[in-house]
Design an enzyme around this catalytic site. Structure first.
Site, short mmCIF file in Angstrom:
data_model
loop_
_atom_site.label_atom_id
_atom_site.label_comp_id
_atom_site.label_asym_id
_atom_site.label_seq_id
_atom_site.Cartn_x
_atom_site.Cartn_y
_atom_site.Cartn_z
N HIS A 40 6.19 71.16 32.16
CA HIS A 40 7.33 71.32 33.07
C HIS A 40 6.85 70.95 34.48
CE1 HIS A 40 11.24 72.84 34.20
NE2 HIS A 40 10.69 73.53 35.18
N ASP B 17 8.23 70.63 38.14
CA ASP B 17 9.31 70.78 39.10
C ASP B 17 9.26 69.63 40.09
OD1 ASP B 17 10.45 73.11 38.04
OD2 ASP B 17 8.93 74.37 38.99
N ASP C 259 14.80 75.27 32.34
CA ASP C 259 14.53 76.16 33.48
C ASP C 259 15.68 76.30 34.48
OD1 ASP C 259 12.90 77.86 34.96
OD2 ASP C 259 12.15 76.24 36.22
N HIS D 266 16.54 71.62 40.07
CA HIS D 266 16.81 73.05 39.95
C HIS D 266 15.98 73.97 40.85
CE1 HIS D 266 13.78 72.58 36.59
NE2 HIS D 266 13.30 73.64 37.19
ZN LIG Z 1 11.42 74.57 36.92
#
Ligand SMILES: [Zn+2]
Length: 804
Positions: free
Chosen positions: A29, A31, A141, A345
Site C-alpha cells: 500500500h 499512499d 484504505d 484518500h
Molecule cells: Zn492509505
C-alpha cells in the site's frame, strides 16, 4: 539443521481437507501522499517496484498486485527503467495491475463525474500500457464508500470490489465478508472484505488464525483474501513472508495459503456460492468522521475544480460544434489527472501533513487559472451577444446574478461596486438579463435588526444577526422552529482521542458555545434585486463576516461567509432548527442521493452522528420541506427533537471548519470564503437545482451559446457534455435520473444535425444504438438513479486538433 530435521515431520503434515483457504496477494500500500509530499511518493514507488521485480526473480510464485495508474505513470515518465521491469514482470505473471482507478481515491467526497473519471483514466491506462481489462475495484484504505459505487464500478467494466477499511468500525461489525453490495439504483457488485482486517499482513500464524475465526461467512464460503506486504509508505512482501507462505501452503492446523492474483480469488469465491447475502446502500465507515471537514481549502479547491472542469468541457464542446473551434483534448486530460491525484484518500480527506495541503492549494490555484483560460478561449470563439450570461447548469434558471459590470441595463448597483441583474437562461446555454422582477425585494429596519421580503419569503434578521423567521408566504409556513434561530454558529471543543485530523468523537456534542453576539449588523444592499445584511462577529482570535442575502423571486436565503479562523481543536457548525417533522434526511451523493434516518433507534443509526453530502441536504414532510445547500463543505449532522408544543424540530447543522493539530499542526488556520443557503419550501427537485446553481454561478460572457442537448424532463440531469476522448468528434453526454423514480420516455434533443446515437459504458465504448428521429430526438428510458452515457455523432464532425 538439527532443528529442521526435527521439524521435518511436523511441516510435512497436510492441512485438513476442509481447512479455510487464504488467497495471499502480494501488495504494497503506497499512499500517494500522507506524512510525505507527492514528490517523495515517486521515490517510494521506484524503490518498492524495483524491489518487487527483483524479489519475483528469487520467488517466481510471487504475485504482486499493484494499484493506482498515477503511480505507474510516474514510473513511465521519471523512471522508465523501472517501468520496463514492471512490464516485464507483468508478462511473467508476477506483477498484476489492479483496482483500475487513477489513484485509490477517497470513497465519499469526489463528485459524480470525477469518480467516473477515476475509473476511466485508471482503466484506460492499464488497457493501453498492459493490455489488460481491469475486473475489480481495489480500495483497501478509503474512509467509507458511496452507494453510487456499485453502478459506477459495473459501468466501468468491474465485476468485483474489495476493501478492508470497514474493519475499523468503532461500533458495529458488518455481518458478512463476502456479499453482493447493492447501490442506490439496484446495481449489485460482488464484494469481499478480507477478514484478516489488514492490508499490510505479514502472514503470521496469529493473522491467519484471526482471518479464519473472524470470517463471517464460514460454513458457506471457504475462501478469503489476504493482502500481504509492508505498506502505507510502500515496501511490499519480504523474503520471510514468502518463506512463510511456502511452509503454510498445506500445513496441519493452519488455513491453506495459496499465492494468487485477485481475479483468481474472486472467480473462485464467486463460484462456490450460488446465493449471496446483500448489503444495500452505502458502506459507512464508523470512524474518521472528521475527514468530511478537515482542510477545508483543499476541499474547496476540489469542488471548484470539478465545477470548472464541467464548464470547460461544456463550452469547449459547444465552441467545437458551433464554430469549429479546436478542442483542447490534451490540456483537459492533464487537468483532470491533476484533480484526480488530489482526490487521493489522504489528500481530499484532509489527513496529510501541511506540505501536502499547501501544495494542493497551490495546484488548485493553477488549475483554476488554466481552466478559466480554456473557458475564455472557448467562449471567445462564440458569436457576440452583449449583456449575455452563460448557464453551465443542467436546468433553465431565472435568478439574480452578481456581475462585475454595474452599468448593465436594469442592474442594481451593489455596495461593493458590483452589479446585480435578473437573468433568464436556459440549461447549458446563454441567456439575457430581464429588466424588471415580478416583485422587488425590500428591506426595512426592525428593532435593531432587519426584515427582508421578496413576496415569496419574509426573512427577519435580528439585532444579534440571527434569523428569527423565514416565512414561506405561499405555503403559510414558518421554516424556523418556534423558540429557535437559524444560522446559529456553534463552536464545540473537537480534540478526539485518536487521529486528530481524521476523527470527530461523539462526545464533542457535550460542550457547545453559541455565537449569539454580533459586533455589528448592518443593511448593505436594500433591493430591488438583492438585499443583504452584513453581520460581523469576533470570537477567540477569529473574526467572521457574513452577508445574509435575499434576492428577488427566490425562495433561497444565502449566507456568504468570509472568516479568519484561528481556533485550535475546535469545530464550527451552523445550525438550522427547522419546523419540519422529517423521518429521514436526503443527502446528495454522486449521481443521486441517499436517505438516512434522523433518529437513533439502532446502534447503526446512532453511529452515524456525522454524515457527508455533496451539494445539498434535504429534510421534509408531506407537502413541505427545506434544503441546505453548500458550495464547498461536506460534513453535517441531523437530529430531531419533540417540542413542548408537540411539534417536531429537525435541526440540520453544516460542519463548516475544523482545526485539528495532527498531522498538520496549523490545519485550517487562516482565511476561508464559502457560501451556504437555506431553500425554504423545497422538494428534492429544488434541492438538486439549487445545489447545481450555487456551485455553477451564472457566468457573464457577451456571447451566444445554443445548447448542444436539451431534455424534456427535469428528472434527468446532464452531468457532463464533452467531445469523445477518441477524438472522433462525437459528442459524449453523461446523464442520470436524479429524483429516484423511473422515467419511461425522456426525450433528448440534439442541438445539431445528429447522424447517430450510441449507448456507451463510462469509457465511451459504444454499445447499442438507440433510435434517432428525423428531428434529432433520442428517446431514453431510465430506472431510478440510472446513469447513462451517450455518444452523439454529428452528421458533420467538428474540426480536430488542439489549441496551444
Ligand atoms: Zn492509505
Amino acid at each position: 539443521a538439527a532443528a529442521r530435521g526435527r521439524l521435518a515431520d511436523v511441516l510435512a503434515r497436510p492441512a485438513h481437507a476442509s481447512a479455510h483457504t487464504l488467497a495471499a496477494v502480494g501488495h504494497a500500500h503506497i499512499d500517494s501522499a500522507w506524512l510525505w509530499p507527492v514528490r517523495e511518493t515517486v521515490r517510494k514507488c521506484a524503490r518498492t517496484f524495483t524491489n518487487m521485480t527483483t524479489l519475483a526473480q528469487e520467488y517466481p510464485e510471487l504475485v504482486f498486485a499493484c494499484s493506482s495508474a498515477q503511480q505507474y505513470a510516474w514510473m513511465r515518465e521519471r523512471h522508465p527503467e523501472v517501468f520496463a521491469r514492471m512490464k516485464k514482470a507483468a508478462e511473467d505473471g508476477t506483477w498484476v495491475p489492479v483496482g483500475g482507478m487513477w489513484v485509490e481515491a477517497d470513497g465519499n467526497l469526489p463528485g459524480g463525474e470525477a469518480m467516473a473519471r477515476q475509473l476511466v483514466h485508471g482503466r484506460r491506462f492499464f488497457a493501453e500500457e498492459f493490455g489488460v481489462e481491469q475486473k475489480g475495484v481495489w480500495l483497501p484504505d478509503s474512509f467509507g464508500y458511496t452507494a453510487a459505487y456499485p453502478q459506477l464500478a459495473r459501468l466501468a467494466g468491474a465485476e468485483w470490489f474489495l476493501t478492508q477499511k470497514l474493519s475499523w468500525n468503532e461500533t458495529n461489525k458488518l455481518p458478512h465478508h463476502t456479499f453482493h453490495w447493492e447501490g442506490i439504483d439496484g446495481t449489485r457488485i460482488f464484494t469481499h472484505l478480507p477478514p484478516v482486517d489488514s492490508y499490510n499482513a505479514s502472514l503470521t500464524a496469529t493473522e491467519l488464525a484471526h482471518a479464519e475465526t473472524n470470517f463471517e461467512d464460514k460454513g458457506v464460503s471457504t475462501r478469503s483474501l489476504v493482502p500481504f506486504g509492508y505498506g502505507d509508505g510502500g515496501g511490499g512482501p519480504s523474503r520471510s513472508m514468502l518463506e512463510k507462505a511456502r511452509r503454510l501452503r498445506d500445513l496441519e492446523g493452519s488455513p491453506k495459503v495459496a499465492i494468487e492474483a485477485p481475479d483468481a480469488f474472486f472467480a473462485a469465491a464467486r463460484a462456490e456460492r450460488t446465493e449471496l447475502p446483500v448489503w444495500r446502500g452505502e458502506l459507512y465507515l464508523e470512524n474518521h468522521r472528521g475527514t468530511y471537514t478537515s482542510q477545508a481549502r483543499t476541499k474547496r479547491g476540489n469542488r471548484r475544480s470539478e465545477a470548472l472542469l464541467r464548464e470547460a468541457e461544456l463550452w469547449a464542446a459547444t465552441a467545437a460544434i458551433r464554430v469549429g473551434a479546436p478542442y483542447p483534448y490534451e490540456r483537459l486530460e492533464a487537468l483532470w489527472q491533476r484533480v484526480l491525484l488530489h482526490q487521493f484518500h489522504d489528500i481530499l480527506p484532509g489527513t496529510s501533513i501541511a506540505w501536502v495541503h499547501q501544495q494542493a492549494e497551490r495546484e488548485y490555484g493553477e488549475i483554476r487559472d488554466e481552466l478559466e483560460t480554456l473557458i475564455a478561449d472557448a467562449t471567445g470563439r462564440l458569436p457576440r451577444a452583449d449583456g449575455a450570461l452563460l448557464n453551465a447548469g443542467p436546468y433553465a434558471r431565472r435568478e439574480v446574478a452578481v456581475v462585475s459590470d454595474a452599468e448593465l441595463p436594469g442592474a442594481q448597483r451593489l455596495s461593493d461596486g458590483r452589479g446585480a441583474v435578473l437573468a433568464e437562461v436556459g440549461a447549458l446555454s446563454s441567456g439575457d438579463t430581464v429588466s424588471t422582477p415580478r416583485q422587488a425585494v425590500t428591506a426595512a429596519a426592525d428593532d435593531g435588526g432587519f426584515v427582508l421580503d421578496n413576496g415569496v419569503l419574509g426573512v427577519v434578521v435580528d439585532r444579534r444577526g440571527l434569523l428569527t423567521s423565514v416565512h414561506d408566504h405561499a405555503a403559510g409556513r414558518e421554516a424556523i422552529a418556534p423558540g429557535s434561530v437559524g444560522n446559529l454558529l456553534q463552536l464545540h471543543p473537537d480534540d478526539p482521542n485518536l487521529w486528530s485530523a481524521w476523527n470527530l468523537d461523539s462526545y464533542y456534542r457535550d460542550t457547545v458555545r453559541d455565537l449569539d453576539e454580533a459586533e455589528s449588523v448592518t443593511l448593505v444592499d436594500d433591493g430591488p434585486l438583492l438585499a443583504s445584511v452584513r453581520v460581523e462577529r469576533a470570537f477567540g482570535a477569529s473574526r467572521i463576516v457574513q452577508h445574509i442575502e435575499l434576492t428577488a423571486e427566490s425562495r433561497q436565503v444565502t449566507v456568504r461567509t468570509d472568516i479568519d479562523w484561528q481556533e485550535r481543536d475546535t469545530v464550527l457548525k451552523t445550525a438550522w432548527p427547522l419546523d419540519v417533522h422529517a423521518e429521514r434526511e436526503s443527502a446528495e451523493i454522486q449521481f443521486g442521493h441517499v436517505q438516512r434516518p434522523t433518529h437513533e433507534n439502532t446502534s447503526w443509526d446512532a453511529a452515524r452522528f456525522e454524515l457527508w453530502a455533496h451539494r445539498w441536504v434535504h429534510v421534509g414532510e408531506r407537502h413541505w420541506g427545506a434544503a441546505l445547500l453548500n458550495d464547498s463543505t461536506y460534513g453535517h449532522d441531523v437530529r430531531r427533537d419533540t417540542r413542548a408544543d408537540g411539534g417536531t424540530t429537525t435541526t440540520v447543522r453544516l460542519s463548516l471548519l475544523r482545526s485539528p493539530h495532527s498531522p498538520d499542526p496549523q490545519a485550517d488556520r487562516g482565511r476561508h470564503r464559502f457560501s451556504y443557503a437555506l431553500v425554504a419550501g423545497a422538494g428534492i427537485e429544488e434541492a438538486i437545482a439549487g445545489g447545481y446553481a450555487l456551485n455553477l454561478p451564472l457566468r457573464p460572457a457577451p456571447v451566444e451559446a445554443a445548447a448542444l442537448v436539451s431534455l424534456d424532463t427535469d428528472d434527468i440531469v446532464v452531468e457532463s457534455v464533452k467531445l469523445a476522448d477518441d477524438r472522433s468528434g462525437d459528442v459524449v453526454v453523461r446523464l442520470y435520473e436524479a429524483c429516484g423514480g423511473a422515467v419511461g420516455a425522456a426525450r433528448l434533443t440534439a442541438g445539431f444535425a445528429l447522424g447517430a446515437a450510441y449507448d456507451c459504458d463510462l469509457l465511451e465504448r459504444p454499445g447499442e444504438r438507440p433510435a434517432v428521429s428525423e428531428e434529432g430526438v433520442v428517446t431514453l428510458k431510465f430506472r431510478p438513479f440510472q446513469i447513462r452515457t451517450l455518444r452523439l455523432r454529428p452528421t458533420m464532425p467538428p474540426s480536430q486538433g488542439e489549441t496551444r
